[in-house]
Write a protein that holds these residues in place. Structure first.
Motif, PDB file in Angstrom:
ATOM      1  N   GLU A 374       0.872  -1.098   0.065  1.00 45.17           N
ATOM      2  CA  GLU A 374       0.010  -0.019   0.057  1.00 45.17           C
ATOM      3  C   GLU A 374       0.810   1.203   0.181  1.00 45.17           C
ATOM      4  O   GLU A 374       0.383   2.290  -0.671  1.00 45.17           O
ATOM      5  CB  GLU A 374      -0.884  -0.031   1.230  1.00 45.17           C
ATOM      6  CG  GLU A 374      -1.703   1.158   1.537  1.00 45.17           C
ATOM      7  CD  GLU A 374      -2.839   1.302   0.244  1.00 45.17           C
ATOM      8  OE1 GLU A 374      -3.407   2.515  -0.025  1.00 45.17           O
ATOM      9  OE2 GLU A 374      -3.237   0.159  -0.422  1.00 45.17           O
ATOM     10  N   ASN A 375       1.918   1.321   0.905  1.00 49.60           N
ATOM     11  CA  ASN A 375       2.901   2.216   0.879  1.00 49.60           C
ATOM     12  C   ASN A 375       3.475   2.755  -0.565  1.00 49.60           C
ATOM     13  O   ASN A 375       3.744   3.734  -1.073  1.00 49.60           O
ATOM     14  CB  ASN A 375       4.036   2.096   1.885  1.00 49.60           C
ATOM     15  CG  ASN A 375       4.920   3.331   2.197  1.00 49.60           C
ATOM     16  OD1 ASN A 375       4.159   4.358   2.303  1.00 49.60           O
ATOM     17  ND2 ASN A 375       6.246   3.022   2.079  1.00 49.60           N
ATOM     18  N   ASN A 376       3.938   1.470  -1.291  1.00 49.50           N
ATOM     19  CA  ASN A 376       4.433   1.819  -2.510  1.00 49.50           C
ATOM     20  C   ASN A 376       3.516   2.305  -3.424  1.00 49.50           C
ATOM     21  O   ASN A 376       3.756   3.167  -4.586  1.00 49.50           O
ATOM     22  CB  ASN A 376       4.923   0.272  -3.124  1.00 49.50           C
ATOM     23  CG  ASN A 376       6.225  -0.145  -2.386  1.00 49.50           C
ATOM     24  OD1 ASN A 376       6.980   0.829  -1.862  1.00 49.50           O
ATOM     25  ND2 ASN A 376       6.404  -1.405  -2.380  1.00 49.50           N
ATOM     26  N   ARG A 377       2.003   2.008  -3.560  1.00 44.67           N
ATOM     27  CA  ARG A 377       1.098   2.533  -4.533  1.00 44.67           C
ATOM     28  C   ARG A 377       1.059   4.045  -3.930  1.00 44.67           C
ATOM     29  O   ARG A 377       0.758   4.824  -4.723  1.00 44.67           O
ATOM     30  CB  ARG A 377      -0.271   1.721  -4.117  1.00 44.67           C
ATOM     31  CG  ARG A 377      -0.070   0.322  -4.789  1.00 44.67           C
ATOM     32  CD  ARG A 377      -1.645  -0.111  -4.795  1.00 44.67           C
ATOM     33  NE  ARG A 377      -2.096  -0.398  -3.568  1.00 44.67           N
ATOM     34  CZ  ARG A 377      -2.037  -1.433  -2.714  1.00 44.67           C
ATOM     35  NH1 ARG A 377      -1.399  -2.536  -3.472  1.00 44.67           N
ATOM     36  NH2 ARG A 377      -2.531  -1.646  -1.652  1.00 44.67           N
ATOM     37  N   LEU A 379       3.361   5.961  -2.917  1.00 49.22           N
ATOM     38  CA  LEU A 379       4.614   6.704  -3.354  1.00 49.22           C
ATOM     39  C   LEU A 379       4.462   6.948  -4.868  1.00 49.22           C
ATOM     40  O   LEU A 379       4.842   8.224  -5.316  1.00 49.22           O
ATOM     41  CB  LEU A 379       5.766   5.864  -3.103  1.00 49.22           C
ATOM     42  CG  LEU A 379       6.064   5.879  -1.449  1.00 49.22           C
ATOM     43  CD1 LEU A 379       7.354   4.878  -1.443  1.00 49.22           C
ATOM     44  CD2 LEU A 379       6.400   7.325  -1.019  1.00 49.22           C
ATOM     45  N   SER A 380       3.965   6.309  -5.612  1.00 48.35           N
ATOM     46  CA  SER A 380       3.863   6.147  -6.909  1.00 48.35           C
ATOM     47  C   SER A 380       2.510   7.259  -7.379  1.00 48.35           C
ATOM     48  O   SER A 380       2.951   7.858  -8.493  1.00 48.35           O
ATOM     49  CB  SER A 380       3.453   4.817  -7.722  1.00 48.35           C
ATOM     50  OG  SER A 380       2.213   4.480  -7.628  1.00 48.35           O
ATOM     51  N   ARG A 381       1.810   6.932  -6.635  1.00 47.85           N
ATOM     52  CA  ARG A 381       0.645   8.540  -6.916  1.00 47.85           C
ATOM     53  C   ARG A 381       1.186   9.969  -6.663  1.00 47.85           C
ATOM     54  O   ARG A 381       0.674  10.634  -7.162  1.00 47.85           O
ATOM     55  CB  ARG A 381      -0.633   8.071  -6.230  1.00 47.85           C
ATOM     56  CG  ARG A 381      -1.387   6.716  -6.506  1.00 47.85           C
ATOM     57  CD  ARG A 381      -2.604   6.710  -5.581  1.00 47.85           C
ATOM     58  NE  ARG A 381      -3.095   5.341  -6.216  1.00 47.85           N
ATOM     59  CZ  ARG A 381      -4.350   5.075  -5.373  1.00 47.85           C
ATOM     60  NH1 ARG A 381      -4.684   5.902  -4.264  1.00 47.85           N
ATOM     61  NH2 ARG A 381      -5.014   3.877  -5.896  1.00 47.85           N
ATOM     62  N   ALA A 383       4.209  10.687  -6.604  1.00 51.22           N
ATOM     63  CA  ALA A 383       5.586  10.855  -7.768  1.00 51.22           C
ATOM     64  C   ALA A 383       5.590  12.471  -8.241  1.00 51.22           C
ATOM     65  O   ALA A 383       6.877  13.020  -8.142  1.00 51.22           O
ATOM     66  CB  ALA A 383       5.983   9.957  -8.538  1.00 51.22           C
ATOM     67  N   ARG A 390       6.729  14.381  -1.316  1.00 53.52           N
ATOM     68  CA  ARG A 390       8.023  13.542  -0.484  1.00 53.52           C
ATOM     69  C   ARG A 390       7.657  13.684   0.862  1.00 53.52           C
ATOM     70  O   ARG A 390       8.112  12.511   1.797  1.00 53.52           O
ATOM     71  CB  ARG A 390       9.297  14.401  -0.931  1.00 53.52           C
ATOM     72  CG  ARG A 390       9.697  13.767  -2.434  1.00 53.52           C
ATOM     73  CD  ARG A 390      11.080  14.013  -2.540  1.00 53.52           C
ATOM     74  NE  ARG A 390      11.401  15.594  -2.406  1.00 53.52           N
ATOM     75  CZ  ARG A 390      11.217  16.368  -3.552  1.00 53.52           C
ATOM     76  NH1 ARG A 390      10.753  15.988  -4.708  1.00 53.52           N
ATOM     77  NH2 ARG A 390      11.626  17.817  -3.553  1.00 53.52           N
ATOM     78  N   SER A 393       5.112  11.105   1.612  1.00 46.75           N
ATOM     79  CA  SER A 393       5.786   9.635   1.647  1.00 46.75           C
ATOM     80  C   SER A 393       6.622   9.467   2.749  1.00 46.75           C
ATOM     81  O   SER A 393       6.494   8.396   3.409  1.00 46.75           O
ATOM     82  CB  SER A 393       6.433   9.466   0.198  1.00 46.75           C
ATOM     83  OG  SER A 393       7.672  10.351   0.210  1.00 46.75           O
ATOM     84  N   GLN A 397       6.057   6.442   5.405  1.00 46.77           N
ATOM     85  CA  GLN A 397       7.317   5.581   5.802  1.00 46.77           C
ATOM     86  C   GLN A 397       7.292   5.427   7.427  1.00 46.77           C
ATOM     87  O   GLN A 397       7.520   4.301   7.909  1.00 46.77           O
ATOM     88  CB  GLN A 397       8.320   5.997   5.098  1.00 46.77           C
ATOM     89  CG  GLN A 397       8.329   5.526   3.419  1.00 46.77           C
ATOM     90  CD  GLN A 397       9.656   5.952   2.975  1.00 46.77           C
ATOM     91  OE1 GLN A 397      10.573   5.937   3.719  1.00 46.77           O
ATOM     92  NE2 GLN A 397       9.703   6.033   1.754  1.00 46.77           N
TER      93      GLN A 397
END
Length: 446
Positions: A374-377, A379-381, A383, A390, A393, A397
């Motif tokens: 979920e965190n990676n998703r 982060l991609s949104r 970006a 940032r 994000s 984290q």
């Protein structure tokens, strides 16, 4: 050893002759060849029955006592001592526990056949229970520092179908109650679970529990165990770097001896005790027979776990999530032919059972994976959001890190508090027992 589909079931025959049988001038009617055990009918010497198990240990003769009092093989004899038994069986229990499997080791046989010797031992000839506990504690001391280990110890007996806590200072009338939980199955409500961080504590607890255990004299055994004893070690491994927890339950069971009233000379209380023991062992046999039929593909409508306290508590060990070892202790004496043959048949049925054990890993692992995904998703949104993205994000984290590390840290605090509480209780018992003239060294914490 049989290992099929993550199941482990051992059948082991151990032979020993006791003083009563020697005094009666008994002849040996048992022989062993590799893993085969043969029994000869004393009334018809040409009639032989042979049984094959995973392991067979000869302890009837062929031994010497070394300078430390340990019984060892004399020359080229086939005698198997406690060391050999531990290497074959105890190490298997420890290996299962470290992998995260539940493990059970139980000893069955007639009164005086050597079950308690195999499980507890005496003097320098320590049995499987103390050896397993000590080796587990030793292994923990040598492990990596980024892991946390927790051991809790409990010890109970089943006497006249009542559960008695052998570590409790008081005995509850009627015994402790057996409850059932959808997740953990049958358990003992109110059983004392003592946190331990070294073997010296476990050793003293075992000594305390063994002194509390119900024994009595029969013609078959001068100190016959009149109850089933169950030692349970809950072993938890917390991997701090990976936020994963593995836990296993180790059950070490010394069953009361099966006996015939005519052979044991039981009367009054001894007869009542023996009757209750035999009934629970009969129920255990019925459960084993039903599970053996299931293993051969037969349709079985009912497995009678609920018919005795013993089979309720051993349900998972017998037909559930556990790697289980059964020791069949035998008397080689001709006067015990019927009892020994019955034990061999009992073990032969048990050999057919196949458990499917699974690793008991905490759902924390799955949770962390989902949080990271979920965190990676997120982060991609974020970006394309620049510095604000940032910052968000970074906050996500930090939250993920807190969630992943929070449980082990809180567990650590709880565990340390439990250890301290156990130490304080030991000190209170020490003070009370000192006034009763009990040696102070017995209750001093290491």
């Amino acid at each position: 050893m049989t290992l099929v589909d993550d199941c482990l079931y051992f059948d082991t025959a151990i032979v020993i002759l006791i003083q009563r049988e020697k005094d009666a001038g008994s002849r040996c009617v048992i022989s062993m060849d590799s893993n085969s055990t043969s029994i000869y009918d004393p009334r018809n010497p040409g009639h032989v029955k042979t049984f094959t198990f995973d392991l067979a240990y000869w302890s009837h003769n062929g031994f010497l006592k070394d300078e430390n009092g340990m019984l060892i093989s004399a020359g080229s004899s086939s005698y198997a001592g406690q060391r050999e038994v531990f290497c074959d069986l105890g190490q298997g229990v420890l290996q299962s526990a470290w992998q995260g499997y539940n493990a059970t080791l139980l000893a069955y046989g007639q009164t005086g056949s050597g079950k308690s010797y195999s499980m507890i031992g005496y003097g320098a000839n320590r049995g499987l229970v103390p050896s397993v506990c000590e080796e587990l504690c030793k292994a923990i001391q040598s492990q990596e520092k980024n892991k946390q280990y927790q051991i809790t110890f409990s010890m109970l007996e089943i006497y006249n179908e009542q559960v008695i806590d052998l570590l409790s200072k008081t005995r509850k009338p009627g015994g402790l109650k057996i409850r059932e939980d959808q997740q953990q199955g049958f358990y003992v409500d109110g059983l004392k679970l003592v946190p331990c961080d070294n073997y010296a504590q476990i050793e003293r607890l075992m000594d305390q529990g063994n002194k509390m255990r119900t024994t009595a004299t029969t013609t078959m055994n001068a100190s016959s165990s009149r109850s089933h004893m169950v030692i349970t070690i809950q072993f938890k491994q917390i991997f701090l770097d990976e936020a994963i927890t593995k836990q296993s339950v180790i059950n070490l069971v010394d069953l009361a001896g099966s006996e015939r009233q005519k052979s044991s000379g039981s009367e009054k209380d001894r007869l009542k005790e023996g009757t209750r023991v035999n009934l629970s062992l009969t129920t255990l046999g019925n459960v084993i027979s039903a599970l053996a039929e299931v293993a051969t593909g037969k349709k079985v409508l009912h497995i009678p776990y609920r018919d005795s306290v013993l089979t309720k508590l051993l349900q998972s060990a017998l037909g559930g999530n556990s790697r289980t070892i059964m020791i069949a202790a035998l008397s080689p004496a001709d006067i015990c032919y019927e009892e020994t043959l019955s034990t061999l048949r009992y073990a032969e049925r048990a050999k057919k059972i196949r458990n499917k054990a699974v690793v008991n890993a905490s759902p924390t692992k799955k949770l962390i994976r989902e949080l990271k995904a979920e965190n990676n998703r997120l982060l991609s949104r974020m970006a394309g959001l620049g510095s604000a993205g940032r910052a968000i994000s970074d906050e996500a984290q930090l939250q993920l890190l807190a969630e992943s590390e929070g449980r082990p840290r809180s567990t650590q605090m709880t565990w340390e508090a439990r250890l301290e509480e156990a130490r304080q209780e030991w000190e209170q018992q020490y003070s009370a027992m000192t006034q009763a003239s009990v040696p102070a060294s017995w209750f001093q914490m290491p």
